[in-house]
Write an enzyme that holds these catalytic residues in place. Structure first.
Site, short mmCIF file in Angstrom:
data_model
loop_
_atom_site.label_atom_id
_atom_site.label_comp_id
_atom_site.label_asym_id
_atom_site.label_seq_id
_atom_site.Cartn_x
_atom_site.Cartn_y
_atom_site.Cartn_z
N ARG A 179 4.68 11.02 -2.39
CA ARG A 179 4.54 10.83 -1.12
C ARG A 179 5.98 11.00 -0.25
NH1 ARG A 179 4.73 4.61 1.19
NH2 ARG A 179 4.03 4.94 3.08
N ASN A 239 8.09 -5.59 -0.86
CA ASN A 239 7.82 -4.52 -0.16
C ASN A 239 6.48 -4.44 0.22
OD1 ASN A 239 7.92 -2.03 1.34
ND2 ASN A 239 9.02 -0.84 -0.38
N ALA A 245 3.25 -0.51 4.67
CA ALA A 245 2.62 -0.75 6.07
C ALA A 245 2.22 -2.13 6.55
CB ALA A 245 1.60 0.35 6.38
N HIS A 283 12.98 -2.21 1.95
CA HIS A 283 12.05 -0.91 2.07
C HIS A 283 12.97 -0.04 1.77
CE1 HIS A 283 9.48 -3.12 4.69
NE2 HIS A 283 10.38 -3.94 5.29
N ARG A 307 13.31 4.69 12.19
CA ARG A 307 12.06 5.47 12.31
C ARG A 307 11.45 5.25 13.42
NH1 ARG A 307 9.36 5.10 6.49
NH2 ARG A 307 8.21 6.80 7.51
N TYR A 347 10.95 9.17 1.15
CA TYR A 347 10.86 7.91 -0.07
C TYR A 347 11.55 8.26 -1.37
CZ TYR A 347 7.93 5.57 3.31
OH TYR A 347 7.27 5.35 4.36
N GLU A 399 13.25 -9.17 1.51
CA GLU A 399 12.45 -8.05 1.91
C GLU A 399 13.00 -6.98 1.65
OE1 GLU A 399 11.77 -8.46 6.36
OE2 GLU A 399 10.52 -6.11 6.26
N PRO A 437 0.59 -1.32 0.01
CA PRO A 437 -0.16 -0.04 0.11
C PRO A 437 0.89 1.23 -0.17
CG PRO A 437 -0.24 -1.23 2.22
CD PRO A 437 0.52 -2.02 1.13
N ASN A 438 0.30 2.18 -0.79
CA ASN A 438 0.76 3.53 -1.06
C ASN A 438 2.11 3.70 -1.61
OD1 ASN A 438 -1.11 5.05 0.85
ND2 ASN A 438 -0.06 3.76 2.61
C1 DQA Z 1 8.24 1.05 3.71
C2 DQA Z 1 8.17 1.27 5.12
C3 DQA Z 1 7.09 1.15 5.69
O1 DQA Z 1 7.13 1.40 7.31
C4 DQA Z 1 5.70 2.01 5.20
O2 DQA Z 1 4.78 1.79 5.61
C5 DQA Z 1 5.70 2.00 3.75
C6 DQA Z 1 7.21 1.96 3.15
C7 DQA Z 1 9.52 1.48 2.77
O3 DQA Z 1 9.64 1.21 1.61
O4 DQA Z 1 10.23 2.16 3.29
O5 DQA Z 1 4.85 2.20 3.19
O6 DQA Z 1 8.06 -0.38 3.25
#
Ligand code: DQA
Length: 167
Positions: A19, A75, A78, A101, A108, A24, A99, A11-12
């Protein structure tokens, strides 16, 4: 062509570039996809790059990957920190998982430090921005190669053997 490596984004991540750019970066998801496609092509394997804002859709894609993919780069956004459903799907897939990120989740907020995905991952790459995806593709390639199940024969390496290099 061998089986593809699936790169699944949660998501997002469709909002990348717009964003929280200070966290990011300015690169969009399409930019990231293009970079991953170039890297996969250079390594010699097919890529399936997807993004969804829906937990169930991500679970369905992981279930699909179970039979169709050579490995998974995830990835989960959240959902990393909340989704037992994604953890269970990854465990059931029984595939190598890396994994990723973009941000360093360990520097964070406290709630980002726990990852359900890590429980089934070969490893985690966190904090290198979009480069982290390229590192993950390389890592997956090396992992699959070492198990003798690389997706297809790469160009340069396949012809190089110990002692046979011409100077
Ligand atoms: C994320 C880190 C997560 O905590 C966050 O909710 C994201 C992006 C990252 O790529 O840094 O949506 O996965």
């Amino acid at each position: 062509m061998g089986k593809p490596i699936y790169v699944l984004n949660g998501p997002n991540l469709n909002l990348l570039g717009a964003r929280e750019p200070e966290v990011y970066g300015r690169e969009t998801l399409d930019d990231l996809r293009a970079r991953c496609e170039r890297k996969a092509a250079a390594l010699g394997f097919p890529l399936e790059f997807r993004q969804s804002n829906h937990e169930g859709e991500l679970v369905a894609w992981i279930q699909e990957a179970r039979t169709k993919a050579a490995g998974l780069i995830v990835n989960a956004g959240a959902y990393t920190h909340s989704s037992i459903a994604i953890l269970d799907a990854l465990a059931a897939a029984d595939l190598p998982v890396i994994e990723v990120h973009l941000s360093n989740i360990h520097r964070r907020e406290e709630f980002r430090r726990h990852s359900y995905v890590s429980g089934v991952a070969l490893g985690q790459i966190s904090g290198f921005g979009p480069t982290g995806y390229l590192l993950a593709l390389r890592g997956m390639y090396e992992h699959l190669s070492s198990r003798g199940s690389k997706p297809s024969v790469p160009r340069a390496r396949s012809t190089r053997r110990a002692g046979s290099r011409k100077h």
